[in-house]
Every structure is written in structure tokens, then in C-alpha cells.
Design an enzyme around this catalytic site. Structure first.
Site, PDB file in Angstrom:
ATOM      1  N   TRP A  10      20.608  -5.223 -87.697  1.00 37.32           N
ATOM      2  CA  TRP A  10      19.802  -4.543 -86.680  1.00 37.32           C
ATOM      3  C   TRP A  10      20.539  -3.400 -85.989  1.00 37.32           C
ATOM      4  O   TRP A  10      19.923  -2.584 -85.302  1.00 37.32           O
ATOM      5  CB  TRP A  10      19.341  -5.549 -85.619  1.00 37.32           C
ATOM      6  N   ASP A  61      18.372 -14.664 -97.537  1.00 33.30           N
ATOM      7  CA  ASP A  61      18.219 -14.163 -96.163  1.00 33.30           C
ATOM      8  C   ASP A  61      18.310 -12.637 -96.123  1.00 33.30           C
ATOM      9  O   ASP A  61      18.750 -12.045 -95.146  1.00 33.30           O
ATOM     10  CB  ASP A  61      19.255 -14.795 -95.211  1.00 33.30           C
ATOM     11  N   THR A  67      13.874 -11.332 -79.636  1.00 34.86           N
ATOM     12  CA  THR A  67      15.095 -10.597 -79.277  1.00 34.86           C
ATOM     13  C   THR A  67      14.864  -9.092 -79.359  1.00 34.86           C
ATOM     14  O   THR A  67      15.710  -8.316 -78.930  1.00 34.86           O
ATOM     15  CB  THR A  67      16.257 -10.943 -80.232  1.00 34.86           C
ATOM     16  N   ARG A 112      17.435  -6.734 -77.415  1.00 35.47           N
ATOM     17  CA  ARG A 112      17.878  -5.409 -77.858  1.00 35.47           C
ATOM     18  C   ARG A 112      17.200  -4.245 -77.145  1.00 35.47           C
ATOM     19  O   ARG A 112      17.605  -3.100 -77.339  1.00 35.47           O
ATOM     20  CB  ARG A 112      17.694  -5.281 -79.371  1.00 35.47           C
ATOM     21  N   CYS A 150      25.149 -25.744 -82.650  1.00 32.73           N
ATOM     22  CA  CYS A 150      25.943 -25.111 -81.589  1.00 32.73           C
ATOM     23  C   CYS A 150      26.727 -23.897 -82.090  1.00 32.73           C
ATOM     24  O   CYS A 150      27.245 -23.114 -81.294  1.00 32.73           O
ATOM     25  CB  CYS A 150      26.939 -26.122 -81.013  1.00 32.73           C
TER      26      CYS A 150
HETATM   27 CA    CA Z   1      17.139 -14.614 -91.273  1.00 33.43          CA
END
Ligand code: CA
Length: 716
Positions: free
Chosen positions: A423, A335, A195, A151, A635
Site C-alpha cells: 500500500w 496473498d 484501514t 492511512r 498476537c
Molecule cells: Ca491479504
């Protein structure tokens, strides 16, 4: 216009993407193409980052320390933005998902793209000055699936700071692109990745990591000396094994909020995105991650708040010592991390001047926090929050809805693990007093039927969850996302624009009374910041995932952004995202800059293309296919749920390669397409590869038979 490379070896891939399906490759390390002319050493110091009054540069991820993404530039404003034209563009045919925020320092634009490759370009022409390749594909090791995402970068005192997927932090000479130092920020053997953009303050560089879902983890942030790369301090986010002793009083305090043997079965809290340095109060804020695993009953079976998960934690920037915290989701089980942007603003609330922090984390509440001490000022839901009715201002705690923890039965919950907001950058305009960000309005069904510690441990790939999520029972009406303009003083929506799809990107706002935002549909748009009236739209021919920036060189204001549908979670969008036809290796990824004096024309766009399943001479065995479906969990994040690719990776139902055991092994096990973004799974046995092939072909045949794939776990 500048073009990065004209020739290279073609990555033939599975040519379901058609005529222009070439992906150019980069080989070798940093290529120095030219040098940046600079009259004096550019010194980016505390003052320049904190103030940045002129708005000419874009020196840090959020432009300034306060992370407002507000530009004082006014050449482009609400009265003339309709005249914005392409000024220059740079085609990036080797790139895939592009999600980062570029930086601009004295006429040079720096950005990070696929494979964490950084380029410096002339900010007035797009001409490439240098290119730095940290060779992430060679360093990634066991860090597989998703090494294409980053990012942003940092800038300080003539150096560009680049954090890589595999956990390194590298300092690069801003004039030449040559590496000055490189340190590994994660311990070998940890399944952690980076990231996020490194943040720089007081001569230090801060970086955290992701990986909460990769099994028991213990999140931390680390600060390094910006000149030497020497470690200055590290702050752990969750406590370790008490038998080993605690690193600090803060960890001792946090341990009181955990139960059972949490250090064996879980942890988490990884800080993968939001870090804000408060230059005024000299405090550093860390947005922390969710629990590992998500389900609290596994990681902390006796309950507890599980500090410092899902919190804003304030640290002493010099020592990394704990100052205060505010936990948005105590004892989280969904989460609902709090890694999102923390934007600093001075607000007048009920007649009082407040040093506020604005934070819209995954759990769906918009928080205004007093950043002098972490006290909650106010919190209201910006999307449907079925897990909690409200936040109790007296205690600062959510009023949870019984059953929302799926503690007695499966529960349909909003927001989802995608978050009411993630984000994607939030901007704040001090002139309108509004915050602008993309919100997501989806729900998912959480269930932990049959999950206990024993069963959890026996299913290794489920490492970070302890719960399954499905779309079962969800309604499918209304927009799945919207652009919101939120008034943090009144704690209510000022205006809202419904958007298509999910994962629409973040925003920029300016003193010209403007808000800019790209969209999954391939357009960049400008709105009046005060009313939301749409003023300008530009079709860029490919879904957008990156936020725009603005800067000025020689009196010309530019608005620039990367065009390249992607992002670590975008692959999970499944059919919701795949319908736009932004196929892997198809439409050209670009860096585009607009101005009022622009006179360039973009090359013709490649039409959206939805890959079609191919016929193949392959007899599917149902049992093998079922085994392959279980393996496919690894995947999904790139190739998509149910094999419906949203463009992060090829749609395997359209692949002929799948028919050949040898060809499949060469890609999956031997890594023959590592440069195209496909990591090697060297530990995959022949049996596993065979099962995967049967699953892939089963899905292809279902598609050929006209069976619609399920929508994936996230639905309205
Ligand atoms: Ca998470």
C-alpha cells in the site's frame, strides 16, 4: 512549538522502554479546542479535485483524482532543497504507528493518527484547532489486533470523512470537529475492518474493508451520499451462494470462475486500499484483494480464476454497476492482492496516446492498463517473480511456473505475502515520466503439506491461510527493499536506490524535479526525480512509515509528514525491523513540516533502544509453552514473530507483568490497557492465558540464553 497535551495520566506499561516510556491517553469524545476561520465555505468539488492547478492544497489522499501525488509547486526545487529546514512540528506523545497522508485545505492541515483520532491543525504553525476521537477502542468489539492503523481521510464540501477500524464511516464538520453523521459500513458479525482512506467523488463517499484473512469473507465496497450518509450502492467483489441468487450479471459471470462450495469455505477479495475515481472517463476503479483462504485448493478445489479476486474492477460511479475488469493474478494462492494504488496518467506508447493506469501490485509485475476498457498494454517484473516468467500480452495472463503453487511440494517463492510492493504510496511525475514507489525483494517458502479441507476447518485460527510460510531455504543476500523509479513507457527501471529493512514508506514527487521518501532508518530524503541523485537528508529520530505531502500557504511551500514507525504489517518485520530500536512507547511520534524559511529545531531524540529480556521467577513447562505458541498466532501482527517486537506493541520478553496471572489477565482478558492499543480478549480462558505466559517466558529465556530468534518468514 505546539504540543498536543502536556499532562495526562501516565500509561506505565512495562517500563522496558526506559525513561520516556510514557504514553499519554485520550479520554472522551471530540474535544473542540478552537475554530477554523474561513472566509467562504470551502467547496471541494469535482473540478477542484480533478485539476488542482496551483498545488496550494492537498485535497485528497492522492492529492488529485488521478492519484499521482505529483505537486506542481516549484518553490522548493532540486537547486535549493538542500536548504530545507524544520518550519514547525507537533509532538504526538500518545500516538504510536503513524502511516497516514494528511490533507490540507486552505491553510488547515487534517490528519488521522493512532486510534483513528483526527486532528485539525494550523498548517503554518501546527497549533491544534480541534480533535475528533471516534472512540474506536469502545466500538472495536471482536475486531482485535491492529486497531491502530489508518492511512487517510477524505474531505468534501466542509466535511472531513473518517473511516474507522471497526467499520464505521463518519462525517465531521471541518470547522469544528463535530460529528455530523455516522454509519456502520460492515454487517454486524462480520470480522471486517477498515484501514483505508475513504474516497470522494460526485457527492458520494466510497469505502471498502479488510479482513480476508479472518475466515470466509465476501469483500464489497459501498458508496454513501456525502451529505447524508445514506447508502447509494454496494458492489460485491466475489459471488455468494448461487442458491440465494446473484446480485448482478457481474456476479453471475464471476461465479463461473469458482468451483466447489466456495461460499462456505472462502471468498475474499476485500478492497482495503486502492480506489481511484477517473474524472475524465467518469469511471471508478477498485483494486481487489486476495482469496480467503490464500490456498485456492481449499476455497475453489476444482481450480478457476476466482473473479474478482486480485483485480482492477471498473464500476459506474453513479450506480456501482460493473464496467470491466483486469485480473492480475488469476486463481491466486499467495496473498497476491491487487489493492495497491492505481495511478492515472496519459502516456504516449509506440506513438499512440493512451489513457493509462499504472498499477504495481503484490505479485511483482508493473502493469500499464488501458483504462478505457481494461486492456493490458504492457507488464514487466519490477522484482524477482519466481511464480510467473512473464505476462502474455495476447491473453493478459501470467505464464505461471509449474510448482510455484506449492501444488506438488513446498515452494520457495518471490514475491511474498508482503508483496513486491504494497500500500505504500506510488507517485508519478508527468515531467520525468517516472513512477516512484518502494519495492520489496524477499522470498518465503509456502507449504500446504497435510492441509486439506478437513484439517483446514479444524484449525480455526488459521482461517484465512490454508498454507504455512517459513524462511526455510531462503538466501539472505542483497537489499530487502529499494526505492524504484520506473519508466512505464519503456517498462524498465530508470534508477533504483537500495534501502535497508522492509516496509519503507511511499513517495511524493514535485515539479521541482524532486522525489521525497522517508525510511525505516528515521530519515526523510529528497532525490532528483530524473536521476535519483540524493540532494537532502533530515534525521527525524524515528522510523518513518507515512508518505510526505507538500502544500503552500501565503506563498510559503511546506513539505510535511507524520513520523511514527508503524502499519498493520510492520509488526511482522520481526528482527529485520526490530534492529532499528524504534521501541513501543519510546521515541516521540511527530507531525513535522519543513520549508526553505524554516528555523525550528527538533527536540533531542531518544536513542534507539532494543528491549532486553528480563529475568523472572517462572518455571517454563515445555508443553504449555508449545500450546501457547499456537495461540500466539493472534498476537504476532503487533507483538512480532517469535516475540521480537518491532515497536507496534511491547516486547513481552522484557515484561515483568507476565509473571503475574492476575496482571496478565487484567491486560489480556479485561482490556485494562485498551487506551494503549491492547484490545481485550474476553473469551480467553485461564488455560489459554497460562499457555501464553509459558510461551512468552520460554522465548524470554531463550533470549537470555543468547539464542537468536529466527528472522521471521520474510527473507531475502
Ligand atoms: Ca491479504
Amino acid at each position: 512549538m505546539a504540543k498536543l497535551r502536556d499532562s495526562s495520566s501516565a500509561h506505565s506499561g512495562d517500563q522496558m522502554v526506559g525513561k520516556h516510556g510514557l504514553v499519554l491517553v485520550f479520554l472522551g469524545a471530540a474535544v473542540v479546542v478552537g475554530c477554523v476561520e474561513s472566509e467562504a465555505d470551502t467547496v471541494v468539488n469535482d473540478a477542484s479535485l480533478a485539476e488542482q492547478g496551483s498545488g496550494e492544497n492537498w485535497l485528497a489522499y492522492g492529492r488529485t483524482y488521478d492519484e499521482q501525488r505529483f505537486s506542481p509547486l516549484t518553490q522548493v526545487d532540486a537547486s535549493n532543497v538542500s536548504g530545507l529546514q524544520v518550519d514547525w512540528f507537533l509532538e504526538l506523545p500518545a500516538d504510536r504507528g503513524l502511516v497516514s497522508t494528511p490533507l490540507v485545505v486552505d491553510g488547515v492541515l487534517y490528519f488521522i493518527g493512532s486510534m483513528n483520532i483526527v486532528r485539525a491543525v494550523d498548517a503554518t504553525t501546527g497549533t491544534v484547532l480541534w480533535e475528533y476521537d471516534p472512540l474506536v477502542r469502545e466500538h472495536a468489539g471482536r475486531m482485535r489486533a491492529g486497531w491502530d492503523h489508518n492511512r487517510g481521510i477524505g474531505f468534501w464540501n466542509g466535511k472531513v470523512y473518517v473511516a474507522t477500524w471497526d467499520g464505521r464511516l463518519n462525517a465531521v464538520d471541518a470547522a469544528t470537529g463535530e460529528e455530523i453523521w455516522s454509519v456502520t459500513t460492515v454487517d454486524p458479525g462480520e470480522a471486517l475492518y477498515i484501514t483505508g482512506a475513504p474516497k470522494i467523488f460526485k457527492g458520494k463517499v466510497l469505502i471498502g474493508n479488510g479482513g480476508t484473512e479472518n475466515g470466509p469473507t465476501r469483500g464489497y465496497v459501498t458508496a454513501y451520499d456525502a451529505e447524508t450518509g445514506e447508502q447509494a450502492w454496494r458492489f460485491y467483489i466475489v459471488p455468494g451462494n448461487p442458491a440465494d441468487g446473484f446480485e448482478s450479471e457481474a456476479m453471475e459471470m464471476a461465479a463461473e470462475t469458482w468451483t466447489g462450495e466456495w461460499w462456505r469455505h472462502g471468498g475474499g477479495g476485500n478492497a482495503w486500499h486502492g480506489f481511484t475515481y477517473d474524472a475524465e472517463l467518469d469511471q471508478l476503479y477498485i483494486g481487489t484483494g486476495n482469496g480467503s483462504p490464500w490456498n485456492r485448493k481449499i476455497r475453489s478445489p476444482g481450480g478457476g480464476d476466482n473473479l474478482f479476486l486480485c483485480s482492477v474492477v471498473a464500476l459506474d460511479p453513479d450506480t456501482g454497476d460493473y464496467l470491466w475488469h483486469y485480473q492480475t493474478t488469476p486463481g491466486e494462492s499467495w496473498d497476491y492482492n491487487s489493492n495497491m494504488d492505481m495511478v492515472l496518467a496519459d502516456l504516449t506508447i509506440e506513438g499512440r496516446q493512451r489513457k493509462a493506469m499504472l498499477h504495481a501490485p503484490k505479485n511483482g509485475f508493473f502493469y500499464v492498463i488501458d483504462r478505457t476498457n481494461g486492456e493490458l498494454i504492457s507488464a514487466e517484473p519490477f522484482t524477482t517473480t519466481t511464480w510467473a516468467t512473464h505476462i502474455d500480452l495476447a491473453t493478459g495472463r501470467p505464464a505461471e511456473v509449474p510448482g510455484a503453487r506449492y501444488e506438488t511440494a513446498a515452494a520457495l517463492v518471490s514475491p511474498t505475502p508482503l508483496g513486491g510492493h504494497s500500500w505504500q504510496s506510488m507517485s508519478f511525475n508527468p515531467q520525468t515520466g517516472l513512477a516512484y514507489y518502494p519495492a520489496m525483494h524477499v522470498q518465503t517458502r509456502y507449504s500446504d503439506d497435510g492441509v486439506d479441507l478437513e484439517s483446514f476447518q479444524s484449525v480455526s485460527y488459521q482461517g484465512g491461510f490454508g498454507v504455512t510460510i517459513t524462511a526455510e531455504g531462503a538466501s539472505r543476500e542483497g537489499s530487502m527493499s529499494s526505492l524504484q523509479a520506473w519508466d512505464p513507457v519503456r517498462q524498465e527501471l530508470a534508477w533504483e536506490i537500495p534501502l535497508e529493512g522492509i516496509f519503507n514508506p511511499g513517495t511524493l514527487t514535485t515539479a521541482g524535479n524532486l522525489v521525497f521518501q522517508g525510511r525505516i532508518d528515521g530519515t526523510l530524503r529528497a532525490y532528483r526525480a530524473d536521476t535519483g541523485q540524493e540532494l537532502w537528508v533530515s534525521d527525524l529520530g524515528l522510523g518513518i512509515s507515512a508518505p510526505p505531502i507538500t502544500y503552500s500557504v501565503d506563498g510559503r511551500q511546506y513539505v510535511a509528514l507524520l513520523v511514527g514507525w508503524g502499519g498493520a504489517m510492520s509488526g511482522l518485520g520481526g528482527v529485520v525491523s526490530a534492529q532499528y530500536g524504534w521501541a513501543y512507547g519510546a521515541q516521540t511520534r511527530m507531525l513535522v513540516a519543513f520549508s526553505l524559511a524554516g528555523a525550528e529545531t527538533l527536540p533531542p531524540f531518544m536513542e534507539p533502544m532494543i528491549p532486553q529480556a528480563v529475568e523472572a521467577d517462572f518455571e517454563v513447562d515445555a508443553q504449555l509453552a508449545a500450546a501457547g505458541e499456537r495461540l500466539y498466532g493472534l498476537c504476532r501482527s503487533c507483538h512480532g514473530p517469535e516475540l521480537v517486537s518491532a515497536g507496534m506493541a511491547p516486547d513481552l520478553r522484557a515484561s515483568h507483568l507476565i509473571v503475574s496471572a492476575e496482571a496478565f489477565a487484567s491486560v489480556v482478558r479485561e482490556g485494562s490497557r485498551a487506551v494503549g492499543g491492547m484490545p481485550a480478549y474476553a473469551d480467553f480462558s485461564d488455560d489459554r492465558l497460562l499457555a501464553l505466559r509459558h510461551y512468552i517466558r520460554r522465548q524470554a529465556e531463550l533470549a537470555l540464553a543468547g539464542v537468536e530468534p529466527r528472522a521471521g518468514p520474510f527473507v531475502r
